[in-house]
Design an enzyme around this catalytic site. Structure first.
Site: not given
Length: 385
Positions: A126-127
């Site tokens: 995700e990040s």
């Protein structure tokens, strides 16, 4: 084999239905900010210098003990991503290094719920384990929550605080969300829930309905989904396969002890990070890095449950907080916690200063303030009260 949740939720039926409805309206919980390997290499943070020596039960060993989807490593889509990451081992190392302060604690939360260890690696996809990551679509934090989804899950956003960037609160919300979706819609199928985490439950449910109408299987691996979602779960399996056998894939993982790098300090009164850092002998930059949700450098009970500090400073911070002091706060200012009915005019009048001074000291462009917000009052005027 499909891994399914085995833990019953403690959420009542009525509240579950209400939450599900809010999440459907909110849409997708997350959209990856950019492809993982495209994220720029970030500057080194304070925890890069921490002397964390490996122990017999180090973080990666604990994670391997909890991996449950290793049979997926042979899937064609997973194999393509394994080869992609193998061709860019420096990116894997950089991201896992960035995970240093969070990894052990997140693994413990996943393990406590009886979830497969792979779930702890979602922030990798995700990040890239950047707690301040923001996507062009508006998602934010380690778990990349969209604003509406974060709101539905209780991740508050108000002046000086964004719960999506609060690693403790957002991790709890993400795990709740993944389990809740799996149990409400997918009979505990976590891979379908992960697809919904990325694309939104509406997208996944429509794809399942279409597959069923064609007489095709309705599990994740047979659905026709947006390309990003088709690659989302394989990416997760691929990085898990590499962490399971790093040497076989030409990757050297950083040593991370199997103990959290931070401690949680309860917020039972307004806390200024600069003042806390000065009193406890902690670097303000360290506190800021561990508390990315606190954009104005302060925490108060109306928004933050805890403030994170480096684990080795827990005792001294608690001791300082429990010791009464009459010393002036750093920067020559006193804190005022905004109460219901307060205005800049009434606060300025109370402390014997002008509204203009109050605005200037707090970087305010107008007169709008919110209940629970902490304002600094210039101390030079306090003697005249």
């Amino acid at each position: 084999m499909t891994y399914r949740t085995a833990r019953g939720r403690a959420i009542g039926l009525a509240s579950s239905i209400a939450l599900i409805g809010a999440l459907v309206i909110a849409g997708s919980a997350s959209q990856a900010a950019t492809p993982t390997t495209a994220l720029p290499i970030q500057e080194h943070h304070f925890w890069d210098a921490l002397e964390l020596k490996p122990s017999p039960g180090d973080t990666w060993a604990r994670l391997r003990d909890n991996l449950a989807w290793q049979e997926r490593a042979h899937d064609e889509r997973v194999q393509r991503w394994i080869e992609h990451y193998r061709a860019n081992p420096h990116n894997v190392v950089e991201i896992t290094e960035r995970a240093r302060p969070w990894m052990a604690w997140i693994i413990a939360q996943v393990e406590a719920r009886g979830l497969p260890g792979e779930i702890a690696l979602i922030p990798f996809v995700e990040s890239s384990f950047d707690p301040k990551a923001r996507s062009h679509r508006g998602a934010a934090g380690l778990w990349q929550f969209m604003p509406g989804t974060g709101d539905a899950l209780g991740l508050r956003r108000q002046r000086g605080y964004d719960g999506r960037l609060d690693v403790v609160a957002a991790t709890r919300a993400a795990l709740d969300y993944i389990e809740l979706q799996a149990e409400q819609w997918y009979e505990g199928d976590l891979e379908l829930s992960l697809a919904a985490y990325n694309a939104g439950a509406g997208t996944v449910n429509r794809a399942r309905h279409a597959a069923g109408s064609r007489g095709e299987p309705t599990d994740y691996w047979h659905l026709r989904l947006p390309n990003e979602t088709m690659q989302y779960v394989p990416k997760l399996h691929a990085i898990a396969a590499i962490i399971a056998e790093p040497e076989a894939h030409g990757v050297e993982l950083p040593d991370i002890e199997d103990t959290p790098a931070f401690a949680k300090i309860p917020v039972d009164r307004p806390l200024d990070l600069g003042q806390l850092a000065s009193q406890a002998g902690v670097s303000r930059s360290e506190l800021a890095a561990l508390n990315p949700a606190l954009s104005n450098g302060s925490a108060h009970p109306s928004t933050s449950e805890v403030v994170l500090v480096p684990a080795e400073y827990e005792e001294v911070v608690l001791a300082r907080l429990n010791t009464p002091t009459t010393e002036p706060s750093p920067g020559g200012a006193e804190q005022h916690l905004v109460q219901r009915g307060d205005s800049l005019s009434s606060i300025a009048s109370r402390y014997g200063i002008s509204v203009a001074e109050l605005r200037q000291h707090n970087g305010l462009n107008g007169d709008v303030i919110q209940e629970g917000e902490t304002l600094e009052v210039p101390r030079r005027s306090l003697a005249s009260r």
